[in-house]
Design an enzyme around this catalytic site. Structure first.
Site, PDB file in Angstrom:
ATOM      1  N   LYS A   1       0.869  -1.190   0.000  1.00 26.61           N
ATOM      2  CA  LYS A   1       0.000   0.000   0.000  1.00 26.61           C
ATOM      3  C   LYS A   1       0.899   1.231   0.000  1.00 26.61           C
ATOM      4  O   LYS A   1       1.789   1.358   0.839  1.00 26.61           O
ATOM      5  CB  LYS A   1      -0.920   0.005   1.217  1.00 26.61           C
ATOM      6  CG  LYS A   1      -1.810   1.250   1.254  1.00 26.61           C
ATOM      7  CD  LYS A   1      -3.068   1.069   2.085  1.00 26.61           C
ATOM      8  CE  LYS A   1      -2.874   1.411   3.533  1.00 26.61           C
ATOM      9  NZ  LYS A   1      -4.164   1.536   4.246  1.00 26.61           N
TER      10      LYS A   1
ATOM     11  N   ARG B   1     -11.215  -1.554   5.803  1.00 26.69           N
ATOM     12  CA  ARG B   1     -10.491  -2.337   6.812  1.00 26.69           C
ATOM     13  C   ARG B   1     -10.468  -1.634   8.161  1.00 26.69           C
ATOM     14  O   ARG B   1     -10.495  -2.269   9.212  1.00 26.69           O
ATOM     15  CB  ARG B   1      -9.101  -2.717   6.336  1.00 26.69           C
ATOM     16  CG  ARG B   1      -8.105  -1.573   6.131  1.00 26.69           C
ATOM     17  CD  ARG B   1      -7.370  -1.249   7.408  1.00 26.69           C
ATOM     18  NE  ARG B   1      -6.027  -0.818   7.158  1.00 26.69           N
ATOM     19  CZ  ARG B   1      -5.513   0.328   7.589  1.00 26.69           C
ATOM     20  NH1 ARG B   1      -6.249   1.191   8.263  1.00 26.69           N
ATOM     21  NH2 ARG B   1      -4.246   0.608   7.342  1.00 26.69           N
TER      22      ARG B   1
ATOM     23  N   LYS C   1      -0.604  12.695  17.669  1.00 26.52           N
ATOM     24  CA  LYS C   1      -2.072  12.709  17.676  1.00 26.52           C
ATOM     25  C   LYS C   1      -2.585  12.010  18.941  1.00 26.52           C
ATOM     26  O   LYS C   1      -2.001  11.009  19.375  1.00 26.52           O
ATOM     27  CB  LYS C   1      -2.616  11.946  16.473  1.00 26.52           C
ATOM     28  CG  LYS C   1      -2.369  12.597  15.128  1.00 26.52           C
ATOM     29  CD  LYS C   1      -2.951  11.680  14.060  1.00 26.52           C
ATOM     30  CE  LYS C   1      -3.095  12.307  12.717  1.00 26.52           C
ATOM     31  NZ  LYS C   1      -3.880  11.447  11.814  1.00 26.52           N
TER      32      LYS C   1
ATOM     33  N   ALA D   1      -6.046   8.541  16.335  1.00 29.05           N
ATOM     34  CA  ALA D   1      -4.623   8.776  16.602  1.00 29.05           C
ATOM     35  C   ALA D   1      -3.803   7.664  15.949  1.00 29.05           C
ATOM     36  O   ALA D   1      -3.550   6.628  16.553  1.00 29.05           O
ATOM     37  CB  ALA D   1      -4.374   8.835  18.102  1.00 29.05           C
TER      38      ALA D   1
HETATM   39  N1  LIG Z   1      -6.672   3.727  12.803  1.00 28.22           N
HETATM   40  C1  LIG Z   1      -6.614   3.630  11.512  1.00 28.22           C
HETATM   41  O1  LIG Z   1      -6.341   2.585  10.980  1.00 28.22           O
HETATM   42  C2  LIG Z   1      -6.950   4.814  10.675  1.00 28.22           C
HETATM   43  C3  LIG Z   1      -7.215   4.649   9.319  1.00 28.22           C
HETATM   44  C4  LIG Z   1      -7.550   5.760   8.559  1.00 28.22           C
HETATM   45  C5  LIG Z   1      -7.615   7.009   9.132  1.00 28.22           C
HETATM   46  N2  LIG Z   1      -7.320   7.153  10.475  1.00 28.22           N
HETATM   47  C6  LIG Z   1      -7.362   8.462  11.141  1.00 28.22           C
HETATM   48  O2  LIG Z   1      -8.703   8.734  11.468  1.00 28.22           O
HETATM   49  C7  LIG Z   1      -8.871  10.150  11.572  1.00 28.22           C
HETATM   50  C8  LIG Z   1     -10.095  10.565  10.775  1.00 28.22           C
HETATM   51  O3  LIG Z   1      -9.840  10.338   9.389  1.00 28.22           O
HETATM   52  P1  LIG Z   1     -10.962  10.665   8.298  1.00 28.22           P
HETATM   53  O4  LIG Z   1     -10.363  10.289   6.998  1.00 28.22           O
HETATM   54  O5  LIG Z   1     -12.257  10.064   8.699  1.00 28.22           O
HETATM   55  O6  LIG Z   1     -11.020  12.254   8.420  1.00 28.22           O
HETATM   56  P2  LIG Z   1     -12.248  13.200   8.052  1.00 28.22           P
HETATM   57  O7  LIG Z   1     -11.653  14.559   7.943  1.00 28.22           O
HETATM   58  O8  LIG Z   1     -13.022  12.642   6.912  1.00 28.22           O
HETATM   59  O9  LIG Z   1     -13.188  13.132   9.347  1.00 28.22           O
HETATM   60  C9  LIG Z   1     -12.834  13.633  10.604  1.00 28.22           C
HETATM   61  C10 LIG Z   1     -14.121  14.125  11.248  1.00 28.22           C
HETATM   62  O10 LIG Z   1     -13.869  14.454  12.610  1.00 28.22           O
HETATM   63  C11 LIG Z   1     -14.652  15.596  12.905  1.00 28.22           C
HETATM   64  N3  LIG Z   1     -14.124  16.242  14.096  1.00 28.22           N
HETATM   65  C12 LIG Z   1     -13.079  17.082  14.221  1.00 28.22           C
HETATM   66  N4  LIG Z   1     -12.931  17.437  15.500  1.00 28.22           N
HETATM   67  C13 LIG Z   1     -13.908  16.816  16.206  1.00 28.22           C
HETATM   68  C14 LIG Z   1     -14.287  16.797  17.575  1.00 28.22           C
HETATM   69  N5  LIG Z   1     -13.610  17.491  18.479  1.00 28.22           N
HETATM   70  N6  LIG Z   1     -15.351  16.050  17.938  1.00 28.22           N
HETATM   71  C15 LIG Z   1     -16.044  15.327  17.032  1.00 28.22           C
HETATM   72  N7  LIG Z   1     -15.727  15.302  15.713  1.00 28.22           N
HETATM   73  C16 LIG Z   1     -14.676  16.055  15.316  1.00 28.22           C
HETATM   74  C17 LIG Z   1     -14.544  16.441  11.646  1.00 28.22           C
HETATM   75  O11 LIG Z   1     -15.571  17.419  11.592  1.00 28.22           O
HETATM   76  C18 LIG Z   1     -14.672  15.381  10.561  1.00 28.22           C
HETATM   77  O12 LIG Z   1     -16.013  15.161  10.193  1.00 28.22           O
HETATM   78  C19 LIG Z   1      -7.558  10.760  11.064  1.00 28.22           C
HETATM   79  O13 LIG Z   1      -6.762  11.142  12.175  1.00 28.22           O
HETATM   80  C20 LIG Z   1      -6.924   9.631  10.299  1.00 28.22           C
HETATM   81  O14 LIG Z   1      -5.512   9.766  10.239  1.00 28.22           O
HETATM   82  C21 LIG Z   1      -7.006   6.075  11.236  1.00 28.22           C
END
Ligand SMILES: NC(=O)c1ccc[n+]([C@@H]2O[C@H](COP(=O)([O-])OP(=O)(O)OC[C@H]3O[C@@H](n4cnc5c(N)ncnc54)[C@H](O)[C@@H]3O)[C@@H](O)[C@H]2O)c1
Length: 277
Positions: A29, A72, A181, A176
């Protein structure tokens, strides 16, 4: 599955190379995190997955890394919930209803958790997800009162503190997934029975990192989800425990989804464009 490799591209962001092999296939990936991209009208996260035959090395399929990652990430939250939440858990709170929050909710519905609360400062995002699933829109406080709480925010602001913890609760911390984060205070993290997807990643760039750096959490207090699923380690210690699963995202999870997509294409269940290399 070797550790993921970061290739920095300052000041814009970074690329991540994530390889894994299993089940007769191998995968790479190649995915980004470019936080300034939305201002240019582009997604923060973009990339491609190359799936190859592990016996011959032949490339089999190229997949959109965003679609595979969203599926996933949601699926592992559902698996962690089934393994770690009390059997009586039924309601789900989603804090952060963006791309990955939405897929987390969809996967939990697919796993049988049919009621939930969607919380997001972007009210349209929370409302769209709640409408789609027949759930309700609520505040952060409403969401954290649910049996299962999934935090899927950008990780720049704390959304869980120790006062939110209740006996029997299960938390999936997904936002995070990189250094710096966090979605919970270190006090909240240290008060939970802890699980992660992979210790090395979670201890260096996950929800657990700050509590480990502060000396509040040690290696022996954290169990990998895979060990629980394989029956090698206990899961939830009892009905009153507060369990926390730190998800940082693994290439083996991408491998499972990419392999399923390839099998679906072989079975004629999905269409794909064919190209000669
Ligand atoms: N764990 C994993 O495997 C994994 C995989 C992909 C993404 N992520 C992480 O997940 C997070 C979200 O990614 P995404 O692509 O969904 O982003 P995104 O921007 O599509 O969504 C994030 C959402 O969080 C909301 N938000 C911001 N601050 C907030 C708060 N204080 N309370 C409630 N909601 C709030 C935003 O308005 C937005 O709708 C990122 O940090 C990303 O790096 C983790």
């Amino acid at each position: 599955m070797p550790a993921k490799i970061y290739l920095h591209s300052p000041p814009f962001g970074d690329f991540r190379a994530m390889p894994a092999r299993g089940g007769g296939v191998a995968l790479l990936k190649w995915i980004t995190s470019f936080p300034g991209n939305p201002e240019r009208g582009l997604p923060t996260v973009m990339g491609v997955i190359c799936l190859s035959d592990a016996e011959t090395g032949a490339p089999l399929m190229l997949l959109d890394a965003r679609a595979v990652t969203a599926l996933r990430t949601g699926a592992v939250a559902a698996v962690a919930t089934q393994a770690l939440a009390p059997g009586s858990a039924s309601t789900v709170g989603i804090v952060g209803c963006g791309l990955h929050g939405a897929w987390t909710a969809r996967c939990l519905v697919a796993a049988g958790y049919s009621q939930g609360v969607c919380a997001d400062p972007r009210e349209d995002a929370a409302a769209a997800l709640a409408d789609e699933l027949g759930w309700s829109v609520g505040s952060r406080e409403d969401a954290v009162r649910c049996d299962v709480v999934c935090c899927v925010t950008p990780g720049s602001q704390v959304v869980i503190d120790a006062g939110d913890l209740r006996a029997g609760m299960h938390l999936n911390m997904l936002g995070a997934d990189g250094p710096g984060k966090a979605e919970a205070t270190v006090g909240a993290v240290a008060s939970c029975t802890l699980f992660c997807d992979e210790w090395h990643q979670a201890s260096h760039g996950g929800e657990l990192t700050a509590a480990i750096a502060g000396g509040l959490v040690a290696r022996e207090q954290v169990t990998e989800l895979g060990a629980v699923l394989a029956g090698e380690a206990p899961g939830r210690p009892g009905p009153a425990a507060v369990t926390l699963f730190d998800s940082t995202g693994l290439a083996i999870q991408d491998l499972a989804v990419a392999q399923a997509a390839y099998h679906a294409w072989q079975a004629g269940a999905v269409q794909a464009q064919e190209v000669s290399l």
